[in-house]
Design a protein around this motif. Sequence first.
Motif, mmCIF file in Angstrom:
data_model
loop_
_atom_site.group_PDB
_atom_site.id
_atom_site.type_symbol
_atom_site.label_atom_id
_atom_site.label_comp_id
_atom_site.label_asym_id
_atom_site.label_seq_id
_atom_site.Cartn_x
_atom_site.Cartn_y
_atom_site.Cartn_z
ATOM 1 N N PRO A 52 0.865 -1.234 0.093
ATOM 2 C CA PRO A 52 -0.172 0.086 0.192
ATOM 3 C C PRO A 52 0.865 1.230 -0.221
ATOM 4 O O PRO A 52 1.964 1.210 0.483
ATOM 5 C CB PRO A 52 -0.809 -0.224 1.328
ATOM 6 C CG PRO A 52 -0.734 -1.411 1.529
ATOM 7 C CD PRO A 52 0.446 -2.011 1.373
ATOM 8 N N MET A 53 0.226 2.241 -0.555
ATOM 9 C CA MET A 53 1.013 3.722 -0.688
ATOM 10 C C MET A 53 0.140 4.721 -0.351
ATOM 11 O O MET A 53 -1.132 4.561 -0.361
ATOM 12 C CB MET A 53 1.355 3.937 -2.295
ATOM 13 C CG MET A 53 2.227 2.878 -3.029
ATOM 14 S SD MET A 53 2.293 3.224 -4.543
ATOM 15 C CE MET A 53 3.769 4.518 -4.502
ATOM 16 N N GLU A 83 -8.194 0.758 -3.871
ATOM 17 C CA GLU A 83 -9.249 0.738 -2.614
ATOM 18 C C GLU A 83 -8.244 1.515 -1.751
ATOM 19 O O GLU A 83 -7.082 1.329 -1.393
ATOM 20 C CB GLU A 83 -9.869 -0.437 -2.224
ATOM 21 C CG GLU A 83 -8.690 -1.332 -1.623
ATOM 22 C CD GLU A 83 -9.392 -2.803 -1.034
ATOM 23 O OE1 GLU A 83 -10.638 -2.936 -1.143
ATOM 24 O OE2 GLU A 83 -8.407 -3.437 -0.249
ATOM 25 N N ARG A 84 -9.139 2.494 -1.016
ATOM 26 C CA ARG A 84 -8.274 3.270 0.252
ATOM 27 C C ARG A 84 -8.805 2.518 1.354
ATOM 28 O O ARG A 84 -9.765 2.082 1.617
ATOM 29 C CB ARG A 84 -8.797 4.814 0.092
ATOM 30 C CG ARG A 84 -8.284 5.503 -0.952
ATOM 31 C CD ARG A 84 -9.008 7.032 -0.783
ATOM 32 N NE ARG A 84 -8.459 8.026 -1.522
ATOM 33 C CZ ARG A 84 -8.798 8.398 -2.853
ATOM 34 N NH1 ARG A 84 -10.093 8.261 -3.035
ATOM 35 N NH2 ARG A 84 -8.186 9.408 -3.587
ATOM 36 N N VAL A 96 -3.537 3.680 -0.427
ATOM 37 C CA VAL A 96 -4.090 3.155 -1.501
ATOM 38 C C VAL A 96 -3.508 1.720 -1.923
ATOM 39 O O VAL A 96 -2.299 1.563 -1.543
ATOM 40 C CB VAL A 96 -4.283 4.024 -2.568
ATOM 41 C CG1 VAL A 96 -4.825 5.023 -2.333
ATOM 42 C CG2 VAL A 96 -2.893 4.425 -3.100
ATOM 43 N N ARG A 97 -3.963 0.876 -2.413
ATOM 44 C CA ARG A 97 -3.512 -0.474 -2.917
ATOM 45 C C ARG A 97 -4.420 -0.926 -4.074
ATOM 46 O O ARG A 97 -5.503 -0.542 -3.947
ATOM 47 C CB ARG A 97 -3.362 -1.611 -1.807
ATOM 48 C CG ARG A 97 -4.880 -1.966 -1.558
ATOM 49 C CD ARG A 97 -4.535 -3.165 -0.569
ATOM 50 N NE ARG A 97 -5.805 -4.031 -0.464
ATOM 51 C CZ ARG A 97 -6.378 -5.009 -1.260
ATOM 52 N NH1 ARG A 97 -5.710 -5.369 -2.430
ATOM 53 N NH2 ARG A 97 -7.435 -5.907 -0.939
ATOM 54 N N ALA A 98 -3.668 -1.515 -5.186
ATOM 55 C CA ALA A 98 -4.246 -2.101 -6.123
ATOM 56 C C ALA A 98 -5.267 -3.255 -5.792
ATOM 57 O O ALA A 98 -4.834 -3.865 -4.983
ATOM 58 C CB ALA A 98 -3.453 -2.644 -7.332
ATOM 59 N N ARG A 99 -6.645 -3.179 -6.429
ATOM 60 C CA ARG A 99 -7.346 -4.204 -6.050
ATOM 61 C C ARG A 99 -7.116 -5.304 -6.953
ATOM 62 O O ARG A 99 -6.925 -5.320 -8.270
ATOM 63 C CB ARG A 99 -8.950 -3.960 -6.336
ATOM 64 C CG ARG A 99 -9.350 -2.849 -5.502
ATOM 65 C CD ARG A 99 -10.761 -2.495 -5.690
ATOM 66 N NE ARG A 99 -11.619 -3.838 -5.536
ATOM 67 C CZ ARG A 99 -12.738 -3.837 -5.647
ATOM 68 N NH1 ARG A 99 -13.546 -2.878 -5.570
ATOM 69 N NH2 ARG A 99 -13.403 -4.897 -5.257
#
Length: 148
Positions: A52-53, A83-84, A96-99
């Motif tokens: 996550p970033m 998604e946050r 945030v991270r990629a789903r």
Amino acid sequence: MSSKAEVTGRIAGLMQLVIASSVMTNERIARSLGLNVVDFQTFGYIARNGAPMTAGEVSQQTELPTSTTTRVLDRLEQRGFIERTTDPNDRRRVVVRARPEAMAGAGEGGEDDPYRGILDGMNRVHEQFTIAELEVVARYLEAVKDVR
């Protein structure tokens, strides 16, 4: 035998062609997914990062202004690509991270992979080179990937 300046000039010209082709290809793929190319490339940074970033980290990696990054992240979240969540280590931070399902199979060459044709073409090209030659190419690309 070519001089270093001649080879360097040839590489620079070829890199410009590769970049132009990549931009146009990514524009086409982004449109096919209902995204603009900036949103798509930002998603790529997030997905490749793995962890996550924060929005600030996304902004720093993409070199987009923070206000633009916020709008990009809003659009990606609305479209279901990211998604946050609250950072489990610091509940004041949002990350945030990629789903994973957003681009499942992308880059793997499957039937629905938007990169399938590119991967097939690259594999045909790679067959023309030895492992040692490909190692040099990989070392070169690793060295120039962050040049901006």
